[in-house]
Write an enzyme that holds these catalytic residues in place. Structure first.
Site, mmCIF file in Angstrom:
data_model
loop_
_atom_site.group_PDB
_atom_site.id
_atom_site.type_symbol
_atom_site.label_atom_id
_atom_site.label_comp_id
_atom_site.label_asym_id
_atom_site.label_seq_id
_atom_site.Cartn_x
_atom_site.Cartn_y
_atom_site.Cartn_z
ATOM 1 N N PHE A 19 0.893 -1.571 0.016
ATOM 2 C CA PHE A 19 -0.285 -0.278 0.036
ATOM 3 C C PHE A 19 1.067 1.600 -0.362
ATOM 4 C CE2 PHE A 19 -2.425 2.907 3.575
ATOM 5 C CZ PHE A 19 -2.666 3.467 2.518
ATOM 6 N N THR A 105 10.182 -10.875 9.322
ATOM 7 C CA THR A 105 10.034 -10.101 8.666
ATOM 8 C C THR A 105 10.651 -8.651 9.875
ATOM 9 O OG1 THR A 105 8.671 -11.171 6.473
ATOM 10 C CG2 THR A 105 9.583 -8.708 6.412
ATOM 11 N N THR A 130 6.566 2.715 13.169
ATOM 12 C CA THR A 130 4.862 3.505 13.696
ATOM 13 C C THR A 130 5.161 4.192 14.480
ATOM 14 O OG1 THR A 130 3.047 1.841 13.682
ATOM 15 C CG2 THR A 130 5.105 0.934 14.223
ATOM 16 N N ASP A 131 3.969 4.274 14.494
ATOM 17 C CA ASP A 131 3.410 5.493 16.415
ATOM 18 C C ASP A 131 2.746 4.070 17.119
ATOM 19 O OD1 ASP A 131 1.194 5.222 15.061
ATOM 20 O OD2 ASP A 131 0.363 6.842 15.980
ATOM 21 N N GLU A 132 3.165 2.726 16.730
ATOM 22 C CA GLU A 132 2.265 1.547 17.938
ATOM 23 C C GLU A 132 3.640 1.261 18.349
ATOM 24 O OE1 GLU A 132 -0.297 -1.186 16.097
ATOM 25 O OE2 GLU A 132 -1.263 -0.354 14.927
ATOM 26 N N TYR A 154 2.950 -7.519 16.826
ATOM 27 C CA TYR A 154 3.884 -6.436 15.178
ATOM 28 C C TYR A 154 4.295 -5.339 15.890
ATOM 29 C CZ TYR A 154 3.018 -2.488 11.968
ATOM 30 O OH TYR A 154 3.346 -1.580 11.356
ATOM 31 N N LYS A 158 8.196 -4.296 15.188
ATOM 32 C CA LYS A 158 8.273 -2.922 14.778
ATOM 33 C C LYS A 158 9.349 -2.526 15.537
ATOM 34 C CE LYS A 158 7.149 -1.403 10.955
ATOM 35 N NZ LYS A 158 7.716 -1.225 9.480
ATOM 36 N N HIS A 281 -6.423 -5.059 22.730
ATOM 37 C CA HIS A 281 -6.068 -3.845 21.443
ATOM 38 C C HIS A 281 -6.185 -2.095 22.465
ATOM 39 C CE1 HIS A 281 -10.117 -1.963 18.818
ATOM 40 N NE2 HIS A 281 -8.801 -1.895 18.361
HETATM 41 P P1 NAD Z 1 1.760 -3.892 3.346
HETATM 42 O O1 NAD Z 1 0.864 -4.728 4.135
HETATM 43 O O2 NAD Z 1 0.249 -3.433 2.590
HETATM 44 O O3 NAD Z 1 2.852 -4.245 2.481
HETATM 45 C C1 NAD Z 1 4.100 -5.065 2.822
HETATM 46 C C2 NAD Z 1 4.723 -5.526 1.366
HETATM 47 O O4 NAD Z 1 5.676 -5.601 1.751
HETATM 48 C C3 NAD Z 1 3.776 -5.561 0.725
HETATM 49 O O5 NAD Z 1 4.195 -5.315 -0.572
HETATM 50 C C4 NAD Z 1 4.454 -6.896 1.041
HETATM 51 O O6 NAD Z 1 4.886 -8.037 -0.465
HETATM 52 C C5 NAD Z 1 6.156 -7.185 1.062
HETATM 53 N N1 NAD Z 1 6.492 -7.225 2.255
HETATM 54 C C6 NAD Z 1 5.979 -8.503 3.226
HETATM 55 N N2 NAD Z 1 7.737 -9.640 4.000
HETATM 56 C C7 NAD Z 1 8.183 -9.333 2.942
HETATM 57 C C8 NAD Z 1 9.440 -9.350 2.781
HETATM 58 N N3 NAD Z 1 9.556 -10.989 4.374
HETATM 59 N N4 NAD Z 1 10.499 -9.358 2.165
HETATM 60 C C9 NAD Z 1 10.324 -9.019 1.178
HETATM 61 N N5 NAD Z 1 8.807 -7.684 1.161
HETATM 62 C C10 NAD Z 1 8.120 -7.758 1.738
HETATM 63 O O7 NAD Z 1 2.253 -2.592 4.072
HETATM 64 P P2 NAD Z 1 1.999 -1.047 4.072
HETATM 65 O O8 NAD Z 1 0.691 -0.602 5.043
HETATM 66 O O9 NAD Z 1 1.379 -0.406 2.903
HETATM 67 O O10 NAD Z 1 2.651 -0.597 5.438
HETATM 68 C C11 NAD Z 1 4.169 -0.683 5.188
HETATM 69 C C12 NAD Z 1 4.778 -0.025 5.932
HETATM 70 O O11 NAD Z 1 4.669 1.521 6.815
HETATM 71 C C13 NAD Z 1 5.117 -0.954 7.176
HETATM 72 O O12 NAD Z 1 6.222 -0.999 7.321
HETATM 73 C C14 NAD Z 1 4.495 -0.286 8.274
HETATM 74 O O13 NAD Z 1 5.051 -1.514 9.074
HETATM 75 C C15 NAD Z 1 5.047 1.100 8.186
HETATM 76 N N6 NAD Z 1 3.455 2.026 8.985
HETATM 77 C C16 NAD Z 1 2.398 1.464 7.814
HETATM 78 C C17 NAD Z 1 1.118 2.122 8.073
HETATM 79 C C18 NAD Z 1 -0.485 1.981 8.126
HETATM 80 O O14 NAD Z 1 -1.241 2.966 8.438
HETATM 81 N N7 NAD Z 1 -0.560 1.221 6.806
HETATM 82 C C19 NAD Z 1 1.607 3.454 8.791
HETATM 83 C C20 NAD Z 1 2.880 3.566 10.331
HETATM 84 C C21 NAD Z 1 3.728 2.320 9.174
HETATM 85 O O1 DAU Z 2 -1.150 3.024 13.600
HETATM 86 C C1 DAU Z 2 -0.059 2.608 12.620
HETATM 87 C C2 DAU Z 2 -0.397 1.123 12.163
HETATM 88 O O2 DAU Z 2 -1.975 1.759 11.945
HETATM 89 C C3 DAU Z 2 0.520 0.608 11.344
HETATM 90 O O3 DAU Z 2 1.426 0.910 12.192
HETATM 91 C C4 DAU Z 2 -0.042 -0.623 11.013
HETATM 92 O O4 DAU Z 2 0.748 -0.858 9.582
HETATM 93 C C5 DAU Z 2 -1.593 -0.098 10.342
HETATM 94 O O5 DAU Z 2 -2.193 -1.398 10.573
HETATM 95 C C6 DAU Z 2 -2.464 0.664 11.456
HETATM 96 O O6 DAU Z 2 -2.575 -0.811 12.565
HETATM 97 P P1 DAU Z 2 -4.339 -0.326 13.268
HETATM 98 O O7 DAU Z 2 -4.486 -1.779 14.572
HETATM 99 O O8 DAU Z 2 -4.359 1.233 14.408
HETATM 100 O O9 DAU Z 2 -5.025 -0.210 11.821
HETATM 101 P P2 DAU Z 2 -6.092 -1.193 11.521
HETATM 102 O O10 DAU Z 2 -6.780 -0.551 10.273
HETATM 103 O O11 DAU Z 2 -6.508 -2.412 11.983
HETATM 104 O O12 DAU Z 2 -7.330 -0.802 13.128
HETATM 105 C C7 DAU Z 2 -7.851 1.207 12.692
HETATM 106 C C8 DAU Z 2 -8.928 0.554 14.369
HETATM 107 O O13 DAU Z 2 -10.416 -0.131 13.511
HETATM 108 C C9 DAU Z 2 -8.711 0.049 15.364
HETATM 109 O O14 DAU Z 2 -8.835 0.644 16.625
HETATM 110 C C10 DAU Z 2 -9.095 -1.374 15.591
HETATM 111 C C11 DAU Z 2 -10.363 -1.033 14.945
HETATM 112 N N1 DAU Z 2 -10.643 -2.137 14.005
HETATM 113 C C12 DAU Z 2 -9.893 -2.617 13.124
HETATM 114 C C13 DAU Z 2 -10.483 -3.300 12.246
HETATM 115 C C14 DAU Z 2 -9.937 -4.381 10.634
HETATM 116 C C15 DAU Z 2 -12.378 -2.421 13.557
HETATM 117 O O15 DAU Z 2 -13.203 -2.280 15.108
HETATM 118 N N2 DAU Z 2 -12.709 -3.167 12.707
HETATM 119 C C16 DAU Z 2 -12.054 -4.115 12.235
HETATM 120 O O16 DAU Z 2 -12.794 -5.332 11.874
#
Ligand code: NAD
Ligand code: DAU
Length: 349
Positions: A19, A105, A130-132, A154, A158, A281
């Site tokens: 993503f 990973t 991540t902020d987590e 997770y 991270k 959670h």
């Molecule tokens: P995503 O799950 O959509 O994408 C992860 C990508 O990494 C995929 O394309 C997957 O194929 C690849 N991947 C997974 N394991 C791998 C491996 N061992 N070797 C090579 N490629 C691999 O994740 P995202 O939401 O795009 O998040 C990207 C990064 O940003 C992550 O590091 C995540 O922790 C961080 N992040 C995400 C969010 C969020 O809200 N989505 C917020 C803060 C930080």
């Molecule tokens: O804060 C950054 C993080 O945000 C990233 O590091 C992670 O990769 C990303 O997945 C995200 O984590 P969250 O756990 O916050 O995201 P998620 O979309 O899974 O959930 C957002 C909120 O919604 C959380 O309070 C849980 C709730 N939720 C989520 C799902 C999937 C529900 O209530 N129902 C659901 O089915």
């Protein structure tokens, strides 16, 4: 001090088929068409080669490989001066089911990347954290010097990758920058995450599974704003060894997001289904990103109101992207994750 130049350089983007990584590649090449991007991606369930459709073939080398594999990493990193590590297992619920994959990973993979980056002598290595890692923040907002208190496998993995990358700066002088961003939303987000899951379920009149009370709060940032912050930090001078929070200061609870999505899609509140909560959670995350603004001038440009309308429109217009995903393996995952979940009478915490 002078900004690093990207002109004509090779940039390695790991996880570039996911993503945020794919949004980053599109944005990087739109702004710097002379850059050559190497994507290293294992194409797990979350990675899709078609996320890079539209990227000029001459600007992209795609390496199908794993960040845990030193050979694949060496092939991909050859000739690269800049590295951004997006590759990760990224979904909290899956980390509760299969924590081992996350440690492999999100910790070991970072080690393999740092080792090769050190050998090659890259100019900058951005570890996308991540902020987590701060754990739940019930009041105020975490600054970069807050203690880390991750509470899910997770988040803990991270945090391991985050501090390991930092250790490579302290110990070996690898020019690392660590970023800790809040929740992203936008196009091409895999439909296991809150926003895309609820949008696509609502389009199909399927229930929206709200965990527990639905009062959990997150800070929501449009993916383009995150990518702009990362682009800034990729070249900004004098920030090696630094950690930066990235956030929107736009906190919303799950019920408010759900109501917004239902309104935009013109769907009824009866689709909401309160279900058994996610174990451990975190009730709230909030980051203070004033350091990033003070040092680099970055601020978010896209308001939530505008960004969420755009995002909903994107999912409406791109059913051909998400419908195939929601078949097959996703169905099995969905049934496993949600099929047996107890339905609550209505918003029990
Ligand atoms: P995503 O799950 O959509 O994408 C992860 C990508 O990494 C995929 O394309 C997957 O194929 C690849 N991947 C997974 N394991 C791998 C491996 N061992 N070797 C090579 N490629 C691999 O994740 P995202 O939401 O795009 O998040 C990207 C990064 O940003 C992550 O590091 C995540 O922790 C961080 N992040 C995400 C969010 C969020 O809200 N989505 C917020 C803060 C930080
Ligand atoms: O804060 C950054 C993080 O945000 C990233 O590091 C992670 O990769 C990303 O997945 C995200 O984590 P969250 O756990 O916050 O995201 P998620 O979309 O899974 O959930 C957002 C909120 O919604 C959380 O309070 C849980 C709730 N939720 C989520 C799902 C999937 C529900 O209530 N129902 C659901 O089915």
């Amino acid at each position: 001090m002078q900004e690093l130049s990207l002109g004509g350089r090779r940039v390695l983007v790991t996880g570039g088929a996911g993503f945020i990584g794919s949004n980053f590649v599109h944005r990087l090449l739109a702004l710097h068409p002379d850059v050559h991007v190497v994507v290293l991606d294992a194409l797990t369930y979350a990675g899709r080669r078609e996320n890079l459709d539209g990227v000029p073939a001459s600007s992209l080398t795609f390496v199908h490989g794993d960040i845990r594999d030193p050979k694949a990493v060496a092939t991909a990193m050859a000739g690269c001066e800049f590295v951004l590590n997006f590759a990760a297992e990224s979904h909290v619920d899956r980390s509760i089911e299969t924590p081992g994959e996350f440690i492999q990973t999100d910790v070991y993979g970072v080690f393999v990347l740092c080792e090769e980056a050190r050998r090659v002598g890259v100019k900058r290595f951005v570890q996308v954290s991540t902020d987590e890692v701060y754990g739940e923040v019930l009041e105020g907002s975490s600054t970069e010097d807050w203690p880390l208190n991750p509470r899910s496998p997770y988040a803990a993995s991270k945090a391991g990758g985050d501090r390991l990358a930092y250790a490579y700066w302290c110990t070996y002088g690898l020019p690392v920058v660590v970023t800790r961003c809040s929740n992203n939303y936008g196009p091409r987000q895999y439909p296991e995450k809150l926003v895309p899951l609820f949008v696509t379920n609502a389009i199909d009149d399927e229930p929206l599974p709200v965990y527990g009370s639905g009062l959990n709060r997150r800070d929501w940032l449009h993916v383009d704003d995150h990518c702009d912050a990362l682009l800034t930090l990729l070249t900004f001078a004098g920030v090696e060894g630094e950690t930066f929070n990235i956030g929107a200061q736009h906190e919303l609870d799950v019920l408010t997001i759900t109501a917004t999505l239902l309104r935009l899609l013109d769907k009824p509140g009866t689709l909401i289904r309160y279900v058994e909560d996610r174990p451990g959670h975190d009730r709230r995350y909030a980051v203070d990103s004033s350091k990033l603004t003070r040092v680099t001038g970055w601020t978010p440009r896209i308001s939530f109101e505008e960004g969420i309308v755009q995002t909903v429109q994107w999912f409406r217009a791109n059913e051909s992207w998400w419908r195939p995903i929601k078949q097959g393996d996703f169905r099995v995952y969905y049934e496993r994750m949600y099929g047996q979940r107890r339905v609550l009478a209505g918003g029990q915490g």
